[in-house]
Design a protein around this motif. Structure first.
Motif, short mmCIF file in Angstrom:
data_model
loop_
_atom_site.label_atom_id
_atom_site.label_comp_id
_atom_site.label_asym_id
_atom_site.label_seq_id
_atom_site.Cartn_x
_atom_site.Cartn_y
_atom_site.Cartn_z
N GLN A 1 13.26 14.29 -17.95
CA GLN A 1 13.19 15.66 -17.46
C GLN A 1 14.59 16.21 -17.29
O GLN A 1 15.46 15.53 -16.76
N LYS A 2 14.80 17.44 -17.75
CA LYS A 2 16.11 18.06 -17.55
C LYS A 2 15.94 19.29 -16.64
O LYS A 2 15.02 20.08 -16.85
N GLY B 1 20.79 24.76 -14.27
CA GLY B 1 21.60 25.19 -13.13
C GLY B 1 20.85 25.93 -12.03
O GLY B 1 21.05 25.65 -10.85
N THR B 2 19.97 26.87 -12.41
CA THR B 2 19.25 27.63 -11.39
C THR B 2 18.28 26.72 -10.65
O THR B 2 18.07 26.86 -9.44
N SER B 3 17.71 25.77 -11.38
CA SER B 3 16.71 24.86 -10.79
C SER B 3 17.33 23.93 -9.74
O SER B 3 16.61 23.35 -8.93
N VAL B 4 18.66 23.76 -9.81
CA VAL B 4 19.34 22.92 -8.81
C VAL B 4 20.39 23.75 -8.06
O VAL B 4 21.37 23.23 -7.55
N GLY B 5 20.14 25.08 -8.01
CA GLY B 5 21.15 26.03 -7.54
C GLY B 5 21.49 26.00 -6.06
O GLY B 5 22.51 26.55 -5.66
N ASN B 6 20.65 25.40 -5.22
CA ASN B 6 20.98 25.29 -3.79
C ASN B 6 20.24 24.07 -3.22
O ASN B 6 19.40 23.46 -3.91
N PRO B 7 20.54 23.68 -1.97
CA PRO B 7 19.93 22.46 -1.42
C PRO B 7 18.40 22.46 -1.46
O PRO B 7 17.78 21.44 -1.80
N CYS C 1 9.51 14.58 -23.21
CA CYS C 1 10.79 15.21 -22.87
C CYS C 1 10.51 16.63 -22.39
O CYS C 1 9.94 17.43 -23.12
N GLN C 2 10.89 16.91 -21.17
CA GLN C 2 10.60 18.22 -20.57
C GLN C 2 11.89 18.89 -20.13
O GLN C 2 12.70 18.30 -19.42
N ILE C 3 12.07 20.13 -20.56
CA ILE C 3 13.27 20.90 -20.18
C ILE C 3 12.83 21.93 -19.15
O ILE C 3 12.12 22.89 -19.48
N TYR C 4 13.21 21.70 -17.89
CA TYR C 4 12.81 22.62 -16.82
C TYR C 4 13.90 23.66 -16.60
O TYR C 4 15.08 23.33 -16.45
N THR C 5 13.46 24.94 -16.58
CA THR C 5 14.43 26.01 -16.42
C THR C 5 13.88 27.08 -15.48
O THR C 5 12.95 26.79 -14.71
N GLU D 1 9.15 20.06 -24.42
CA GLU D 1 8.51 21.23 -23.82
C GLU D 1 9.51 21.96 -22.94
O GLU D 1 10.23 21.33 -22.17
N VAL D 2 9.58 23.29 -23.06
CA VAL D 2 10.42 24.10 -22.19
C VAL D 2 9.49 24.70 -21.14
O VAL D 2 8.50 25.35 -21.49
#
Ligand code: ADP
Ligand code: ASP
Ligand code: MG
Length: 405
Positions: free
Chosen positions: A6-7, A10-16, A169-173, A227-228
């Motif tokens: 899984q990836k 930046g926005t998906s990990v943008g704050n705590p 393989c999953q691309i999370y955005t 998959e996106v």
């Protein structure tokens, strides 16, 4: 037991809170009986602010040092995500790109992955860990830190999925998938259920930043189906895979807009064999990608050569071109960066004539002037004024009926 890569961008990990959200999703995937490898980007805005910081120190910083600097962004996220998983009682270990065995060539800031030896990844998985890998980075055979070009965490994820022979393989955005156009520009853009590697590759190369172009190229080469999808909901995303027959039924799959383009002209180049080759060799040796190229007769015995480059490469291009222009006896080099490239893409174009005419008619009817044109089997691009870019995207989206479900 399946192996899932899984990836998270930046926005998906943008704050705590968002990092904690990712940790919960990752843990749920592991608890469903999978081994999980997570690739993460820098927190949103971090890479940009590191670049800005560097430019405040030096206007053309050393590319080696840029890589040392930029790699810190992803390194921050891997540690924080590991901590978030620990807080949930999960076993997790972070690895830098180099620790994960990602080896690249020596092209600093745009390195290509040449090899992955994921021994430590396997060891950590076998110990029951969620393995968290820093995207966007690797190291040369000489152990210099490299980065993989903007958006490069996508490439890290696809390459790791290929090297580990992952089952999924999953691309999370921050959007639900790949849309017919950037949903921030074209409000009625629709999510695409399935898209071919070639179509997404063109869309990405032509400015749809939802996936890094190189990552799609890599997926195609190693046949990594991916998959996106969104990290903020559970909606099904877009499946990216090899072209199937039915895909050709759709003439235009999407519209792409690239606002980070500049046009460079080398004026009065002597009209004799070998000139274009010398100019483009100089550009290639500086590791700059060139796109649309036009050559015009300017006056008897000389020609103007105009082409587009990414704005990020403009400064570097001008340095290389001013030197070669002097050497070949051209009169000078000029640049213009208030331009954009708008493109339509679809594998169905191969079997449907007349698409270019329809595209140009739609632009003409809306008084949008075309500066340059370039085509391939599955795309048509035009270079236009930057101010017309969003309008052109909307006009073409409507013309080719992409808002229809
Ligand atoms: P991440 O940080 O997850 O890698 P990016 O910002 O790189 O995310 O890519 C996602 C963004 O890509 C979306 O927010 C969207 O604005 C943009 N985008 C451009 N073209 C498209 C498209 N055709 N479909 C979906 N998103 C697109
Ligand atoms: N952090 C890098 C960038 O902003 C890589 C990525 O996000 O994929 O380009
Ligand atoms: Mg991205």
């Amino acid at each position: 037991m399946a192996l899932v890569v899984q990836k998270y961008g930046g926005t998906s990990v943008g704050n705590p809170d968002r990092i904690k959200n990712v940790a919960r999703r990752v843990l749920a995937t592991q608890q469903a009986g999978n081994q999980v490898v997570v690739v993460v980007s820098a927190m949103s805005g971090v890479t940009d602010s590191l670049i800005k910081l560097a430019k405040e120190i030096h206007d053309m910083p050393s590319e080696r040092e840029m890589d040392v600097l930029l790699a810190t962004g992803e390194q921050t996220t891997i540690a924080l995500l590991a901590m978030a998983l620990h807080a949930l009682g999960a076993k997790a270990a972070s690895l830098t790109g180099a620790q994960a065995g990602i080896v690249t060539d020596r092209a600093h800031t745009k390195a290509k992955i040449t090899n992955i030896t994921p021994k430590r990844v396997h060891d950590q998985l076998n110990d029951g860990n969620v393995v968290i890998i820093a995207g966007f980075q690797g190291e040369t055979p000489e152990r210099q830190i490299t980065t993989l070009g903007r958006g490069g965490s996508d490439l890290s994820a696809i390459a790791i999925a290929a090297a580990l022979k992952a089952d999924l393989c999953q691309i999370y955005t921050d959007v639900d998938g790949v849309y017919t156009a950037d949903p921030r520009i074209v409000k009625d853009a629709q999510k695409i259920q399935e898209i071919s590697y070639d179509e997404l590759l063109e869309m990405a190369a032509l400015g749809s930043k939802v996936m890094q172009a190189r990552s799609v190229e890599f997926a195609k080469k190693f046949n990594v189906v991916f998959e996106v999808r969104s990290s903020f909901n559970d909606n099904p995303g877009t499946i990216v895979k090899a072209e199937t027959r039915s895909m050709e039924d759709v003439v235009i799959r999407g519209v792409a807009v690239d606002k980070k383009q500049a046009k460079v002209t080398v004026a009065h180049v002597p009209d004799k064999p070998g000139m274009a080759s010398r100019i483009f060799r100089a550009v290639a040796d500086a590791n700059i990608n060139v796109d649309v190229i036009v050559q015009n007769v300017s006056e008897a015995g000389s020609t103007d050569i105009t082409f587009t480059v990414g704005t990020d490469d403009l400064k570097k291009s001008l340095v290389a071109l001013e030197k070669i222009a002097r050497e070949v006896g051209a009169s000078g080099v000029t640049a213009q960066d208030n331009i954009a490239k708008v493109s339509i893409i679809g594998v169905g174009m191969k079997s449907h004539p007349g698409i270019a005419a329809e595209m140009f008619e739609a632009l003409a009817a809306n008084h949008i002037n075309i500066g340059m044109i370039s085509t391939s089997e599955i795309k048509i691009s035009v270079v236009i004024d930057l101010k017309d870019a969003d309008k052109a995207a909307g006009v073409l989206h409507e013309k080719f009926e992409l808002s229809k479900k």
